[in-house]
Write a protein that holds these residues in place. Structure first.
Motif, PDB file in Angstrom:
ATOM      1  N   ALA A 113      -3.699   5.785  -7.544  1.00  0.00           N
ATOM      2  CA  ALA A 113      -4.965   5.843  -6.663  1.00  0.00           C
ATOM      3  C   ALA A 113      -5.702   4.542  -6.708  1.00  0.00           C
ATOM      4  O   ALA A 113      -6.233   3.915  -5.829  1.00  0.00           O
ATOM      5  N   ASP A 114      -5.789   4.178  -8.186  1.00  0.00           N
ATOM      6  CA  ASP A 114      -6.652   2.760  -8.310  1.00  0.00           C
ATOM      7  C   ASP A 114      -5.989   1.582  -7.483  1.00  0.00           C
ATOM      8  O   ASP A 114      -6.542   0.946  -6.791  1.00  0.00           O
ATOM      9  N   LEU A 115      -4.609   1.564  -7.620  1.00  0.00           N
ATOM     10  CA  LEU A 115      -3.927   0.435  -6.995  1.00  0.00           C
ATOM     11  C   LEU A 115      -4.048   0.685  -5.433  1.00  0.00           C
ATOM     12  O   LEU A 115      -4.202  -0.369  -4.820  1.00  0.00           O
ATOM     13  N   CYS A 116      -3.807   1.900  -5.210  1.00  0.00           N
ATOM     14  CA  CYS A 116      -3.778   1.972  -3.612  1.00  0.00           C
ATOM     15  C   CYS A 116      -5.236   1.708  -2.901  1.00  0.00           C
ATOM     16  O   CYS A 116      -5.332   1.000  -1.925  1.00  0.00           O
ATOM     17  N   GLU A 117      -6.211   1.957  -3.508  1.00  0.00           N
ATOM     18  CA  GLU A 117      -7.614   1.751  -3.083  1.00  0.00           C
ATOM     19  C   GLU A 117      -7.909   0.190  -3.107  1.00  0.00           C
ATOM     20  O   GLU A 117      -8.356  -0.560  -2.196  1.00  0.00           O
ATOM     21  N   GLN A 118      -7.421  -0.554  -4.364  1.00  0.00           N
ATOM     22  CA  GLN A 118      -7.291  -1.691  -4.514  1.00  0.00           C
ATOM     23  C   GLN A 118      -6.775  -2.630  -3.565  1.00  0.00           C
ATOM     24  O   GLN A 118      -7.295  -3.692  -2.819  1.00  0.00           O
ATOM     25  N   LEU A 119      -5.445  -2.317  -3.165  1.00  0.00           N
ATOM     26  CA  LEU A 119      -4.665  -3.175  -2.144  1.00  0.00           C
ATOM     27  C   LEU A 119      -5.163  -2.813  -0.725  1.00  0.00           C
ATOM     28  O   LEU A 119      -5.296  -3.970  -0.041  1.00  0.00           O
ATOM     29  N   MET A 120      -5.772  -1.560  -0.395  1.00  0.00           N
ATOM     30  CA  MET A 120      -6.408  -1.536   0.977  1.00  0.00           C
ATOM     31  C   MET A 120      -7.445  -2.368   0.950  1.00  0.00           C
ATOM     32  O   MET A 120      -8.023  -3.106   1.967  1.00  0.00           O
ATOM     33  N   ASP A 121      -8.321  -2.763  -0.191  1.00  0.00           N
ATOM     34  CA  ASP A 121      -9.448  -3.542   0.025  1.00  0.00           C
ATOM     35  C   ASP A 121      -9.260  -4.540   0.017  1.00  0.00           C
ATOM     36  O   ASP A 121      -9.947  -5.639   0.937  1.00  0.00           O
ATOM     37  N   GLN A 122      -8.217  -5.146  -0.640  1.00  0.00           N
ATOM     38  CA  GLN A 122      -7.759  -6.693  -0.412  1.00  0.00           C
ATOM     39  C   GLN A 122      -7.166  -6.925   1.022  1.00  0.00           C
ATOM     40  O   GLN A 122      -7.335  -7.901   1.596  1.00  0.00           O
ATOM     41  N   HIS A 123      -6.443  -5.878   1.594  1.00  0.00           N
ATOM     42  CA  HIS A 123      -5.832  -6.156   2.743  1.00  0.00           C
ATOM     43  C   HIS A 123      -6.824  -6.391   3.780  1.00  0.00           C
ATOM     44  O   HIS A 123      -6.780  -7.268   4.719  1.00  0.00           O
ATOM     45  N   LEU A 124      -7.897  -5.561   3.767  1.00  0.00           N
ATOM     46  CA  LEU A 124      -9.046  -5.725   4.764  1.00  0.00           C
ATOM     47  C   LEU A 124      -9.848  -6.959   4.694  1.00  0.00           C
ATOM     48  O   LEU A 124     -10.374  -7.606   5.531  1.00  0.00           O
ATOM     49  N   ASN A 125     -10.064  -7.242   3.357  1.00  0.00           N
ATOM     50  CA  ASN A 125     -10.730  -8.498   3.063  1.00  0.00           C
ATOM     51  C   ASN A 125     -10.022  -9.682   3.495  1.00  0.00           C
ATOM     52  O   ASN A 125     -10.578 -10.839   3.838  1.00  0.00           O
ATOM     53  N   ASN A 126      -8.881  -9.929   3.055  1.00  0.00           N
ATOM     54  CA  ASN A 126      -7.909 -10.604   3.471  1.00  0.00           C
ATOM     55  C   ASN A 126      -7.754 -10.822   4.860  1.00  0.00           C
ATOM     56  O   ASN A 126      -7.838 -12.022   5.673  1.00  0.00           O
ATOM     57  N   THR A 127      -7.806  -9.922   5.703  1.00  0.00           N
ATOM     58  CA  THR A 127      -7.771 -10.065   7.228  1.00  0.00           C
ATOM     59  C   THR A 127      -8.952 -10.603   7.647  1.00  0.00           C
ATOM     60  O   THR A 127      -8.657 -11.408   8.586  1.00  0.00           O
ATOM     61  N   VAL A 128     -10.133 -10.173   7.429  1.00  0.00           N
ATOM     62  CA  VAL A 128     -11.171 -10.586   7.827  1.00  0.00           C
ATOM     63  C   VAL A 128     -11.327 -12.032   7.492  1.00  0.00           C
ATOM     64  O   VAL A 128     -11.926 -13.053   8.366  1.00  0.00           O
ATOM     65  N   LYS A 129     -10.839 -12.566   6.458  1.00  0.00           N
ATOM     66  CA  LYS A 129     -10.931 -13.997   6.001  1.00  0.00           C
ATOM     67  C   LYS A 129     -10.294 -14.684   6.805  1.00  0.00           C
ATOM     68  O   LYS A 129     -10.512 -16.050   7.215  1.00  0.00           O
ATOM     69  N   ALA A 130      -9.044 -14.361   7.170  1.00  0.00           N
ATOM     70  CA  ALA A 130      -8.097 -14.905   8.056  1.00  0.00           C
ATOM     71  C   ALA A 130      -8.643 -15.134   9.488  1.00  0.00           C
ATOM     72  O   ALA A 130      -8.625 -16.166  10.018  1.00  0.00           O
ATOM     73  N   LEU A 131      -9.221 -13.987   9.975  1.00  0.00           N
ATOM     74  CA  LEU A 131     -10.081 -14.078  11.392  1.00  0.00           C
ATOM     75  C   LEU A 131     -11.232 -15.032  11.140  1.00  0.00           C
ATOM     76  O   LEU A 131     -11.467 -15.867  12.409  1.00  0.00           O
ATOM     77  N   ALA A 132     -11.794 -15.247  10.287  1.00  0.00           N
ATOM     78  CA  ALA A 132     -12.833 -16.207   9.962  1.00  0.00           C
ATOM     79  C   ALA A 132     -12.320 -17.483  10.021  1.00  0.00           C
ATOM     80  O   ALA A 132     -12.906 -18.438  10.641  1.00  0.00           O
ATOM     81  N   GLY A 133     -11.258 -17.665   9.517  1.00  0.00           N
ATOM     82  CA  GLY A 133     -10.416 -19.303   9.597  1.00  0.00           C
ATOM     83  C   GLY A 133     -10.154 -19.559  11.087  1.00  0.00           C
ATOM     84  O   GLY A 133     -10.335 -20.457  11.432  1.00  0.00           O
ATOM     85  N   THR A 134      -9.731 -18.637  11.663  1.00  0.00           N
ATOM     86  CA  THR A 134      -9.309 -18.713  13.114  1.00  0.00           C
ATOM     87  C   THR A 134     -10.578 -18.803  13.905  1.00  0.00           C
ATOM     88  O   THR A 134     -10.446 -19.611  14.675  1.00  0.00           O
TER      89      THR A 134
ATOM     90  N   ILE B 229       0.790  -1.322  -0.109  1.00  0.00           N
ATOM     91  CA  ILE B 229       0.003  -0.156  -0.060  1.00  0.00           C
ATOM     92  C   ILE B 229       0.792   1.301   0.041  1.00  0.00           C
ATOM     93  O   ILE B 229       0.736   2.328  -0.940  1.00  0.00           O
ATOM     94  N   LEU B 230       1.883   1.230   0.801  1.00  0.00           N
ATOM     95  CA  LEU B 230       2.781   2.367   0.998  1.00  0.00           C
ATOM     96  C   LEU B 230       3.468   2.585  -0.752  1.00  0.00           C
ATOM     97  O   LEU B 230       3.930   3.694  -0.721  1.00  0.00           O
ATOM     98  N   ASP B 231       3.874   1.428  -1.254  1.00  0.00           N
ATOM     99  CA  ASP B 231       4.776   1.654  -2.609  1.00  0.00           C
ATOM    100  C   ASP B 231       3.621   2.166  -3.362  1.00  0.00           C
ATOM    101  O   ASP B 231       3.957   3.105  -4.431  1.00  0.00           O
ATOM    102  N   ALA B 232       2.356   1.784  -3.343  1.00  0.00           N
ATOM    103  CA  ALA B 232       1.346   2.528  -4.285  1.00  0.00           C
ATOM    104  C   ALA B 232       1.024   3.958  -3.999  1.00  0.00           C
ATOM    105  O   ALA B 232       0.898   4.736  -5.046  1.00  0.00           O
ATOM    106  N   LEU B 233       1.112   4.216  -2.684  1.00  0.00           N
ATOM    107  CA  LEU B 233       0.973   5.524  -2.496  1.00  0.00           C
ATOM    108  C   LEU B 233       1.940   6.569  -2.727  1.00  0.00           C
ATOM    109  O   LEU B 233       1.833   7.796  -3.362  1.00  0.00           O
TER     110      LEU B 233
END
Length: 217
Positions: free
Chosen positions: A186-207, A177-181
């Motif tokens: 802008a497109d990549l930064c938004e996409q990466l943030m969305d993926q990051h939060l989605n990946n985190t909640v999926k990982a929490l779901a697995g836990t 995200i910092l690299d994109a910033l």
């Protein structure tokens, strides 16, 4: 202490889990501790209710909220909407110290020893990255929405504590995200943030599902 200072202190104590989910906040005890009468203490507690950090239990008092997994998913979805937009708008910032701050945050992320500290420092640095993007976005309405969710955001960020694999993945996400910033993409930064939060909640779901399986095994 003023009412504003007491409110901030109680927020931090809840977020840091000094007051654990399910614990009770007793007006009389807080009044004695902070040196305020019970009326302003009650006003402060009601503000914490509005912020979503505590709930009122009829005839019992104020209790630090215990979040269901559905609560966590909904908070993360709200974060995706708000923080994704903030990541996009941050790329258009004209802040003169932007590149220096990106470098500082990158170095903090790269110097983390997640295995050693169990992820607590990674969470703190991750908070800095998220908070910086929100500030950098410069949108007062998004900032207002974020303020209303900020305490809940910090609580959900705490859920990854002692889950080093999740925090390691988050570190890599934050670096991207910092690299994109830095590239003002802008497109990549938004996409990466969305993926990051989605990946985190999926990982929490697995836990979460693993813990349920272990409990009922």
């Amino acid at each position: 202490m003023t009412k504003a200072e007491v409110l901030l202190d109680l927020q931090q104590r809840i977020i840091s889990e000094e007051f654990l989910p399910g614990s009770w906040l007793v007006e009389r005890d807080l009044s004695s501790e902070y040196g305020l009468s019970r009326t302003p203490i009650r006003e402060i507690l009601n503000k914490l209710v509005i912020l979503g950090l505590i709930s009122v239990q009829k005839n019992r008092g104020y209790q630090v909220r215990q979040f269901s997994f559905q609560d966590v998913v909904e908070i993360f979805n709200a974060r995706r909407a708000i923080e994704g937009a903030c990541a996009r708008y941050a790329c258009f910032s004209k802040s003169p110290d932007m590149d220096a701050r990106i470098k500082e945050l990158r170095e903090k992320l790269e110097n983390l020893d997640i295995e050693k500290d169990g992820g607590s420092k990674a969470i703190a640095v991750g908070n800095e990255v998220h908070d910086y993007l929100i500030e950098l976005a410069g949108n007062r309405y998004l900032k207002e929405f974020t303020f209303k969710l900020s305490s809940l955001m910090k609580l959900t960020r705490n859920l990854t504590k002692n889950r080093t694999s999740i925090e390691e993945n988050s570190r890599q996400d934050h670096l991207k995200i910092l690299d994109a910033l830095e590239k003002r993409d802008a497109d990549l930064c938004e996409q990466l943030m969305d993926q990051h939060l989605n990946n985190t909640v999926k990982a929490l779901a697995g836990t979460y599902l693993t813990s349920l399986t272990s409990f009922y095994a």
